[in-house]
Scaffold this motif. Structure first.
Motif, PDB file in Angstrom:
ATOM      1  N   ILE A  37       0.840  -1.208   0.000  1.00  0.00           N
ATOM      2  CA  ILE A  37       0.000   0.000   0.000  1.00  0.00           C
ATOM      3  C   ILE A  37       0.872   1.255   0.000  1.00  0.00           C
ATOM      4  CG2 ILE A  37      -1.652   1.322   1.362  1.00  0.00           C
ATOM      5  CD1 ILE A  37      -2.889  -1.301   2.275  1.00  0.00           C
ATOM      6  N   ALA A  38       1.954   1.232   0.775  1.00  0.00           N
ATOM      7  CA  ALA A  38       2.858   2.389   0.816  1.00  0.00           C
ATOM      8  C   ALA A  38       3.462   2.647  -0.564  1.00  0.00           C
ATOM      9  CB  ALA A  38       3.963   2.160   1.842  1.00  0.00           C
ATOM     10  N   SER A  39       3.885   1.581  -1.239  1.00  0.00           N
ATOM     11  CA  SER A  39       4.458   1.733  -2.578  1.00  0.00           C
ATOM     12  C   SER A  39       3.437   2.304  -3.555  1.00  0.00           C
ATOM     13  CB  SER A  39       4.964   0.375  -3.069  1.00  0.00           C
ATOM     14  OG  SER A  39       5.480   0.471  -4.378  1.00  0.00           O
ATOM     15  N   LYS A  73      10.608  17.856  -7.725  1.00  0.00           N
ATOM     16  CA  LYS A  73      11.515  16.881  -7.116  1.00  0.00           C
ATOM     17  C   LYS A  73      11.397  16.902  -5.591  1.00  0.00           C
ATOM     18  CE  LYS A  73      14.097  15.101 -10.536  1.00  0.00           C
ATOM     19  NZ  LYS A  73      14.382  13.657 -10.714  1.00  0.00           N
ATOM     20  N   LEU A  74      11.323  18.103  -5.025  1.00  0.00           N
ATOM     21  CA  LEU A  74      11.255  18.220  -3.566  1.00  0.00           C
ATOM     22  C   LEU A  74       9.968  17.607  -3.020  1.00  0.00           C
ATOM     23  CD1 LEU A  74      12.478  19.341  -0.958  1.00  0.00           C
ATOM     24  CD2 LEU A  74      11.283  21.477  -1.418  1.00  0.00           C
ATOM     25  N   LEU A  75       8.837  17.902  -3.645  1.00  0.00           N
ATOM     26  CA  LEU A  75       7.557  17.363  -3.172  1.00  0.00           C
ATOM     27  C   LEU A  75       7.513  15.845  -3.304  1.00  0.00           C
ATOM     28  CD1 LEU A  75       5.044  20.015  -4.581  1.00  0.00           C
ATOM     29  CD2 LEU A  75       5.796  19.715  -2.211  1.00  0.00           C
ATOM     30  N   THR A  80       7.579  10.658  -0.342  1.00  0.00           N
ATOM     31  CA  THR A  80       8.231   9.367  -0.084  1.00  0.00           C
ATOM     32  C   THR A  80       8.610   9.230   1.384  1.00  0.00           C
ATOM     33  OG1 THR A  80       9.111   9.362  -2.343  1.00  0.00           O
ATOM     34  CG2 THR A  80      10.148   7.878  -0.751  1.00  0.00           C
ATOM     35  N   TYR A  81       9.211  10.285   1.964  1.00  0.00           N
ATOM     36  CA  TYR A  81       9.622  10.232   3.379  1.00  0.00           C
ATOM     37  C   TYR A  81       8.406  10.064   4.295  1.00  0.00           C
ATOM     38  CZ  TYR A  81      14.075  12.021   1.603  1.00  0.00           C
ATOM     39  OH  TYR A  81      15.246  12.182   0.917  1.00  0.00           O
ATOM     40  N   PHE A  85       7.527   6.794   6.613  1.00  0.00           N
ATOM     41  CA  PHE A  85       7.492   6.978   8.074  1.00  0.00           C
ATOM     42  C   PHE A  85       6.196   6.418   8.649  1.00  0.00           C
ATOM     43  CE2 PHE A  85       6.270   9.533  11.780  1.00  0.00           C
ATOM     44  CZ  PHE A  85       7.340   9.280  12.607  1.00  0.00           C
ATOM     45  N   VAL A  86       5.071   6.710   7.992  1.00  0.00           N
ATOM     46  CA  VAL A  86       3.778   6.168   8.459  1.00  0.00           C
ATOM     47  C   VAL A  86       3.778   4.649   8.365  1.00  0.00           C
ATOM     48  CG1 VAL A  86       1.299   6.111   7.987  1.00  0.00           C
ATOM     49  CG2 VAL A  86       2.546   8.280   7.851  1.00  0.00           C
TER      50      VAL A  86
END
Length: 299
Positions: A37-39, A73-75, A80-81, A85-86
């Motif tokens: 699900i995260a992917s 790129k930043l968003l 992803t981070y 983390f969740v």
């Protein structure tokens, strides 16, 4: 039965308990589901960000393309981070680890570690100001310290620069103190042409001046009409003429090569040849024979 035998039998009984393996299987399956699900969420989030910026590219209120590439790129990195983390917190909860207590302890430990991680904090703060002040963006050609290349990615902690030979340099943002950005303003192509002393300088200047107005129409990278400045230098065997042309950012090398080619063809077509080194042979033996001849004659 000894105490040791009781412990071994108890351990074997637990390992043979079907409910234990069922619970472990359920936990592993749930962890796999969380990672999948995260992917999927990361892929959907990145696609949504790309679509948003694609729509903004057609809007009259869009910001510069280089700025959009940087923010995109930043968003994508931030999404992803956050998602990972969740997912990590969820996996810890499935493993019956007290997440609340862990986060509370991490806050206290983080406060203590923070004093030893000042470089990390400095990198993040510097990265924020690099993006906020638009010092440089993804796709810009910059010089940072001894590294020169194209900005591949700007993160909150590091910046990636790719040199023209292919090396990728990863620089902590906190160490970026001086930046030279070559991609913001127009560049200047400088071309020097050498004419021999026995050549017709006025004719060469006339040929070049007649050629230059056509260059703006032929090459769209040229911003303004190229200009012949005149005689730049008097060399030992030639005279140097200088031509300059204002180009779009980072196109000065390409335009300089094209100008050299066009000017060379035009000069050749008008019979003006390039200078070549002249070699003068000097023989000391001939001078000695002439001296002996004169002495013999009494001169």
């Amino acid at each position: 039965m000894s105490y040791l035998e009781k412990i071994v039998n108890s351990a074997i009984a637990k390992l043979l308990d079907e409910d234990l393996w069922v619970n472990i299987g359920e936990i592993i399956l749930k962890i796999i589901v969380v990672l999948v699900i995260a992917s999927i969420v990361i892929k959907i989030g990145r696609a949504a960000i790309r679509n948003i910026f694609r729509v903004r590219s057609k809007s009259p209120l869009r910001i510069s393309e280089r700025r959009e590439n940087t923010l995109q790129k930043l968003l994508e990195n931030i999404i992803t981070y956050v998602v990972y983390f969740v997912a990590l917190i969820t996996i810890l909860s499935l493993l019956t680890i007290d997440v609340k207590g862990l986060l509370a302890g991490a806050g206290i430990v983080g406060l203590a570690v923070g004093f030893g991680a000042q470089s990390l904090v400095r990198d993040i703060i510097s990265g924020f100001f690099i993006i906020f002040e638009d010092q440089f963006s993804v796709g810009d050609y910059v010089g940072i310290g001894k590294y020169v290349g194209t900005v591949e990615e700007i993160g909150l902690r590091t910046t990636k620069i790719k040199s023209w030979t292919g090396e990728l340099h990863i620089l902590p943002n906190g160490r970026i103190t001086e930046v030279t950005n070559y991609s913001i303003h127009n560049s200047l192509a400088v071309v020097d042409i050498n004419i021999p002393y026995d050549g017709n300088i006025e004719k060469a200047e006339k040929v070049i001046e007649e050629l230059l107005p056509n260059m703006s129409n032929k090459y769209e990278e040229i911003v303004s009409l190229p200009e012949l400045l005149g005689v730049q230098q008097l060399g030992t065997s030639d005279i140097m003429l200088r031509v300059v042309a204002e180009t779009k950012p980072m196109y000065h090398w390409y335009i300089a090569r094209m100008l050299r080619k066009e000017i060379k063809l035009a000069l050749d077509a008008n019979g003006i040849k390039a200078p070549f080194p002249k070699l003068v042979m000097y023989s000391r033996n001939e001078d000695a024979d002439l001296y002996n001849h004169r002495v013999h004659r009494g001169e």
